[in-house]
Design a protein around this motif. Structure first.
Motif, PDB file in Angstrom:
ATOM      1  N   MET A   1      76.288   2.155  -6.928  1.00  0.00           N
ATOM      2  CA  MET A   1      76.004   1.831  -8.325  1.00  0.00           C
ATOM      3  C   MET A   1      76.301   3.043  -9.200  1.00  0.00           C
ATOM      4  SD  MET A   1      72.516  -0.360  -7.616  1.00  0.00           S
ATOM      5  CE  MET A   1      72.522  -1.314  -9.144  1.00  0.00           C
TER       6      MET A   1
ATOM      7  N   ARG B   1      72.032 -10.014 -13.430  1.00  0.00           N
ATOM      8  CA  ARG B   1      71.808  -8.812 -12.610  1.00  0.00           C
ATOM      9  C   ARG B   1      70.776  -7.904 -13.250  1.00  0.00           C
ATOM     10  NH1 ARG B   1      77.963  -7.062 -10.872  1.00  0.00           N
ATOM     11  NH2 ARG B   1      78.343  -8.845  -9.506  1.00  0.00           N
ATOM     12  N   VAL B   2      70.871  -7.761 -14.570  1.00  0.00           N
ATOM     13  CA  VAL B   2      69.916  -6.916 -15.271  1.00  0.00           C
ATOM     14  C   VAL B   2      68.501  -7.433 -15.019  1.00  0.00           C
ATOM     15  CG1 VAL B   2      69.015  -6.321 -17.559  1.00  0.00           C
ATOM     16  CG2 VAL B   2      71.463  -6.061 -17.081  1.00  0.00           C
TER      17      VAL B   2
ATOM     18  N   PHE C   1      67.438  -6.932 -11.386  1.00  0.00           N
ATOM     19  CA  PHE C   1      67.271  -5.519 -11.075  1.00  0.00           C
ATOM     20  C   PHE C   1      66.018  -4.957 -11.743  1.00  0.00           C
ATOM     21  CE2 PHE C   1      68.478  -0.957 -11.390  1.00  0.00           C
ATOM     22  CZ  PHE C   1      68.703  -0.712 -10.052  1.00  0.00           C
TER      23      PHE C   1
ATOM     24  N   TYR D   1      74.558  -1.073 -17.419  1.00  0.00           N
ATOM     25  CA  TYR D   1      73.865   0.031 -16.777  1.00  0.00           C
ATOM     26  C   TYR D   1      72.370  -0.099 -17.037  1.00  0.00           C
ATOM     27  CZ  TYR D   1      78.641   1.670 -17.177  1.00  0.00           C
ATOM     28  OH  TYR D   1      79.995   1.751 -17.117  1.00  0.00           O
TER      29      TYR D   1
ATOM     30  N   LEU E   1      75.523  -1.800 -12.721  1.00  0.00           N
ATOM     31  CA  LEU E   1      75.332  -3.119 -12.093  1.00  0.00           C
ATOM     32  C   LEU E   1      76.680  -3.759 -11.771  1.00  0.00           C
ATOM     33  CD1 LEU E   1      72.311  -4.426 -14.197  1.00  0.00           C
ATOM     34  CD2 LEU E   1      72.347  -3.022 -12.143  1.00  0.00           C
TER      35      LEU E   1
ATOM     36  N   ALA F   1      73.045  -5.974  -6.417  1.00  0.00           N
ATOM     37  CA  ALA F   1      72.089  -5.287  -7.292  1.00  0.00           C
ATOM     38  C   ALA F   1      70.650  -5.633  -6.895  1.00  0.00           C
ATOM     39  CB  ALA F   1      72.352  -5.656  -8.753  1.00  0.00           C
ATOM     40  N   GLU F   2      70.429  -6.903  -6.527  1.00  0.00           N
ATOM     41  CA  GLU F   2      69.072  -7.314  -6.142  1.00  0.00           C
ATOM     42  C   GLU F   2      68.640  -6.579  -4.868  1.00  0.00           C
ATOM     43  OE1 GLU F   2      68.611 -11.514  -5.787  1.00  0.00           O
ATOM     44  OE2 GLU F   2      66.428 -11.376  -5.510  1.00  0.00           O
TER      45      GLU F   2
END
Lengths: 366, 366
Positions: free
Chosen positions: A25, A283-284, A287, A306, A350, A355-356
């Motif tokens: 990342m 994703r955000v 995450f 990011y 991301l 990401a998770e």
């Protein structure tokens, strides 16, 4: 040389060469795929050969400039196609430092790491204007620091690394400050297709003689290796000066890439951009949910891709970044790469569908 | 801005927009076609997508750097792939002006028009060293003008515009001067595949800490629009400094183009280069024969693909260049574009299979 490279290359190599499975990342390389028009355009171009393999016009392929101008609602003679957004920023910053009074740049901290290096390379100096807690920029903080020495103010919206999106009022006030104090405002808008907030406002909205907008297709079409960006300059005269420096730096831009981008602009369904943006938004959320579970503090991004986060008792030093790579299997960037104010933080890009999993690893580690 | 663009763009546009049939001998765009490996490589690349569409390493694709290093007989860590020869020269000249004592460049007159502009852009000054009648450079003329202020000497062999090829003795002495007087010698060798004399000697032959060689695939593979060049720097440390400036200027080089060039390097028969060179040699012979018929004085090129000529009573001014376009149907470049010494001359680029016809037109006109 009194400039230096951003320090993250060593870390990228360290993550790549790590023994275990590391979720990368670090870089800003999109992983969600380009629209079909890019590959199609390249195939079409590859068969042309001959004169079509030679220099494009210095300022870029005319049809591409026209397409950009039409989308941005500006005269085509204000548009110069560049070697990615990186060259567009270099040209715009050179114009500011050479063409405006003063030799100082104001940069927003947290800062995109290339900006300070570019200013130094161009013979200028810089000072930081701190962003607020949420990464937003208060124009009043710029006003407090602006002086006769200020040639240039550089902003990035949506922002790397904070994810902040500057709204209409902020951009209007920044443009007004540029006109009042006679500096050049460079607004780097390469993440404009990744605004989750609906608040993104381009500096072009205000049609100012003191504002340059830089942009790129690197993120828009997930083609960071193609090197097609552009600047929209305040006038044809300023664009000509940028074109001249572009010519003396790189001779011309990249014809195969410009051709492919033009084809993609003509053929890409807007749904492509919606999909990319939704992917990032999801994703955000995933995450940051996991960061909550990990008890981390973080900045909630309104755009870009990011997340900056801080873990209690684990400052984002280079050493700790290496520890995270080795012990948690997650590679991020140290906060100190982005100026002075967030040296305790880490930035995670991301750009992976894991990401998770990365967030789970972080939650398990802390 | 205290630098400016070469002045030939107006003339190129004038030639393009002329009413009659004009033979374009202005630009340096090769017309003899690229090797098949270029198009093949692009097709291959277009299907890769994903991670292969993202940033190449800053210093260029590793395999391409290795191929260049092997061909040039140098360590790979001395090679940086650039955005064409233009960026390689920009980087090398910046290194000279920033990293060596002094702030002055010596340039050879006649000069490639981009060099003075680059020096000015980089904050340096320059003086001319005159070439001799045949376009050759006497190292003694450099010695006469070198001083503590000299940071940089830039040569181009084979030479644009004169066609001169600097031999072994000249290059050896230039390298020795660079070491004696502590300046950086930049040897721009983009026409190295177009040496008719067999005398071409690269500055790399002398393995000096004071010499940088720049080159490009633009002419080698007839792909001026692809933007792939390279610098061979004296050491890994100097190459790293060039790479850092490259990164701060353009972020990275052009991945589709680098991929295509690598494929062409792996697949192109040397006969391709022989054919290209012979084509040029034949054009030179045909063209200069016709210049003899026209009673013109000219410089016989030993390499590259330009001929400088002078017609009695017809100085090579911009006005006369326009007259030639309108009245003879031949477009060349005014001598004044190439420094001070050949303002009366014209330069013709042999990048058209109508070079013979052009010469006949000139013979008929004069």
């Amino acid at each position: 040389m009194d400039y230096e490279a951003p320090a993250f290359f060593d870390l990228m190599a360290y993550a790549r060469n790590a023994d275990g499975d590391v979720i990368d990342m670090v870089s800003g390389d999109p992983d969600w795929g380009s629209p079909d028009g890019i590959g199609e355009g390249l195939h079409e171009y590859a068969d042309l050969g001959g004169a079509d393999f030679q220099y494009p016009p210095t300022e870029g392929l005319t049809e591409l400039r026209e397409a950009v101008a039409a989308r941005r609602g500006v005269d085509v003679d204000r548009v110069v196609i560049t070697v990615g957004g990186g060259e567009a920023n270099y040209l715009a910053m050179a114009l500011g430092l050479e063409g405006w009074p003063g030799s100082e740049a104001l940069l927003v901290d947290p800062v995109y790491p290339y900006y300070p290096g570019k200013v130094r390379m161009l013979g200028g100096s810089y000072r930081y204007v701190p962003a607020d807690r949420d990464g937003r920029l208060d124009p009043g903080a710029v006003r407090e620091r602006v002086s006769e020495e200020t040639a240039l103010v550089v902003v990035n919206t949506p922002n790397n690394p904070t994810g902040a999106v500057y709204g209409e009022r902020t951009m209007r006030e920044l443009v007004a400050l540029a006109e009042e104090y006679e500096f050049l405002l460079v607004s780097d808008e390469v993440y404009d297709h990744f605004d989750f907030s609906g608040r993104f406002t381009s500096a072009l909205e205000f049609d100012s003689p003191n504002a340059v907008v830089t942009n790129s297709f690197s993120k828009t079409f997930a083609i960071t290796g193609f090197r097609v960006g552009y600047g929209v300059f305040p006038s044809a005269e300023v664009a000509d000066a940028a074109r001249d420096r572009h010519m003396l730096t790189a001779t011309a831009g990249v014809r195969p890439s410009q051709y492919a981008v033009l084809h993609a602009l003509e053929t890409t369904d807007p749904a492509y951009h919606d999909r990319s943006r939704r992917t990032l938004e999801e994703r955000v959320e995933t995450f940051t949910d996991a960061l909550d579970d990990a008890g981390a503090e973080y900045m909630s991004p309104d755009g870009a891709f990011y997340v900056m986060a801080r873990f209690e008792g684990f400052p984002g030093t280079e050493g700790n970044v290496r520890r995270l790579i080795d012990e948690a299997g997650v590679a991020g960037m140290p906060g100190g790469a982005f100026g002075e104010s967030r040296a305790d933080w880490l930035r995670f890009a991301l750009v992976t569908d894991r990401a998770e999993e990365a967030a789970d690893r972080l939650a398990a580690y802390f």
